[in-house]
Design a protein around this motif. Structure first.
Motif, PDB file in Angstrom:
ATOM      1  N   ALA A  59       0.838  -1.195   0.000  1.00 20.88           N
ATOM      2  CA  ALA A  59       0.000   0.000   0.000  1.00 20.88           C
ATOM      3  C   ALA A  59       0.871   1.241   0.000  1.00 20.88           C
ATOM      4  O   ALA A  59       1.861   1.327   0.716  1.00 20.88           O
ATOM      5  N   ARG A  60       0.480   2.234  -0.817  1.00 22.14           N
ATOM      6  CA  ARG A  60       1.236   3.480  -0.863  1.00 22.14           C
ATOM      7  C   ARG A  60       1.019   4.255   0.427  1.00 22.14           C
ATOM      8  O   ARG A  60      -0.093   4.404   0.904  1.00 22.14           O
ATOM      9  N   GLY A  61       2.095   4.748   0.985  1.00 21.98           N
ATOM     10  CA  GLY A  61       2.010   5.566   2.177  1.00 21.98           C
ATOM     11  C   GLY A  61       1.693   4.778   3.436  1.00 21.98           C
ATOM     12  O   GLY A  61       1.329   5.354   4.441  1.00 21.98           O
ATOM     13  N   ALA A  62       1.779   3.456   3.366  1.00 13.00           N
ATOM     14  CA  ALA A  62       1.456   2.649   4.543  1.00 13.00           C
ATOM     15  C   ALA A  62       2.548   2.798   5.590  1.00 13.00           C
ATOM     16  O   ALA A  62       3.731   2.739   5.294  1.00 13.00           O
ATOM     17  N   MET A  63       2.124   3.049   6.816  1.00 14.14           N
ATOM     18  CA  MET A  63       3.063   3.181   7.921  1.00 14.14           C
ATOM     19  C   MET A  63       2.713   2.126   8.960  1.00 14.14           C
ATOM     20  O   MET A  63       1.542   1.875   9.220  1.00 14.14           O
ATOM     21  N   THR A  64       3.724   1.563   9.575  1.00 15.83           N
ATOM     22  CA  THR A  64       3.456   0.674  10.684  1.00 15.83           C
ATOM     23  C   THR A  64       3.164   1.535  11.888  1.00 15.83           C
ATOM     24  O   THR A  64       3.802   2.555  12.117  1.00 15.83           O
ATOM     25  N   GLY A  65       2.178   1.161  12.661  1.00 13.12           N
ATOM     26  CA  GLY A  65       1.826   1.928  13.840  1.00 13.12           C
ATOM     27  C   GLY A  65       0.761   2.970  13.590  1.00 13.12           C
ATOM     28  O   GLY A  65       0.353   3.656  14.516  1.00 13.12           O
ATOM     29  N   LEU A  66       0.304   3.123  12.382  1.00 15.67           N
ATOM     30  CA  LEU A  66      -0.762   4.073  12.058  1.00 15.67           C
ATOM     31  C   LEU A  66      -2.053   3.296  11.891  1.00 15.67           C
ATOM     32  O   LEU A  66      -2.135   2.385  11.075  1.00 15.67           O
ATOM     33  N   LYS A  67      -3.063   3.623  12.708  1.00 21.37           N
ATOM     34  CA  LYS A  67      -4.346   2.932  12.657  1.00 21.37           C
ATOM     35  C   LYS A  67      -5.474   3.943  12.563  1.00 21.37           C
ATOM     36  O   LYS A  67      -5.505   4.913  13.310  1.00 21.37           O
ATOM     37  N   VAL A  68      -6.388   3.710  11.641  1.00 22.92           N
ATOM     38  CA  VAL A  68      -7.594   4.526  11.565  1.00 22.92           C
ATOM     39  C   VAL A  68      -8.611   3.883  12.493  1.00 22.92           C
ATOM     40  O   VAL A  68      -9.017   2.741  12.302  1.00 22.92           O
ATOM     41  N   LEU A  69      -9.015   4.603  13.536  1.00 23.65           N
ATOM     42  CA  LEU A  69      -9.897   4.046  14.550  1.00 23.65           C
ATOM     43  C   LEU A  69     -11.378   4.264  14.251  1.00 23.65           C
ATOM     44  O   LEU A  69     -12.216   3.471  14.651  1.00 23.65           O
ATOM     45  N   GLY A  70     -11.708   5.331  13.581  1.00 24.20           N
ATOM     46  CA  GLY A  70     -13.108   5.608  13.282  1.00 24.20           C
ATOM     47  C   GLY A  70     -13.239   6.852  12.444  1.00 24.20           C
ATOM     48  O   GLY A  70     -12.293   7.620  12.301  1.00 24.20           O
TER      49      GLY A  70
END
Length: 140
Positions: A59-70
């Protein structure tokens, strides 16, 4: 024409094999089966290709530790999104033109808003957002 030429022409026509392919009716069942088999092969290759692209792509721009919660829509192209990164929860205003930080929460403050599943908002995020906006308006 001389009779000898007619005889020669008659012998040539008699010696040639009959045109059975042109006279015989086409094999409809065989040609439909061949067409269906070819279509199945093409669809199988397409699905295999799509699976490989999905499996091997990053995925482009995917970061580990980044989560969309809502997320909560506030307009046709505007949303308020909760994002968790590095132990903090950011409340972001997302429009078609920009992304702005509206508020920053600690992880324990946001625990009541979001459940353990990071893809779903389990708490009352839209209600919390409404109350926060009312508090902000009352403070003015």
């Amino acid at each position: 024409m001389t009779p000898l030429r007619f005889t020669h022409l008659a012998l040539l026509l008699a010696a040639s094999p009959p045109l059975a392919a042109a006279d015989a009716p086409p094999d409809v069942a065989g040609s439909i089966g061949q067409m269906v088999f070819g279509l199945a092969v093409v669809i199988g290759l397409l699905l295999t290709g799509l699976w490989l692209i999905k499996r091997l792509s990053v995925a482009r721009g995917a970061m580990t530790g980044l989560k969309v919660l809502g997320a909560a829509p506030v307009g046709p192209r505007e949303r308020v999104v909760l994002v968790e990164i590095a132990g903090k929860v950011l409340v972001l205003g997302v429009t078609s033109a920009s992304v702005n930080t509206l508020h920053t929460l600690s992880a324990d403050e946001a625990a009541g808003l979001v459940g353990s599943d990071p893809g779903k908002a389990a708490g009352d995020f839209p209600g919390w957002l409404k109350r926060a906006m009312e508090r902000r308006n009352d403070a003015r």
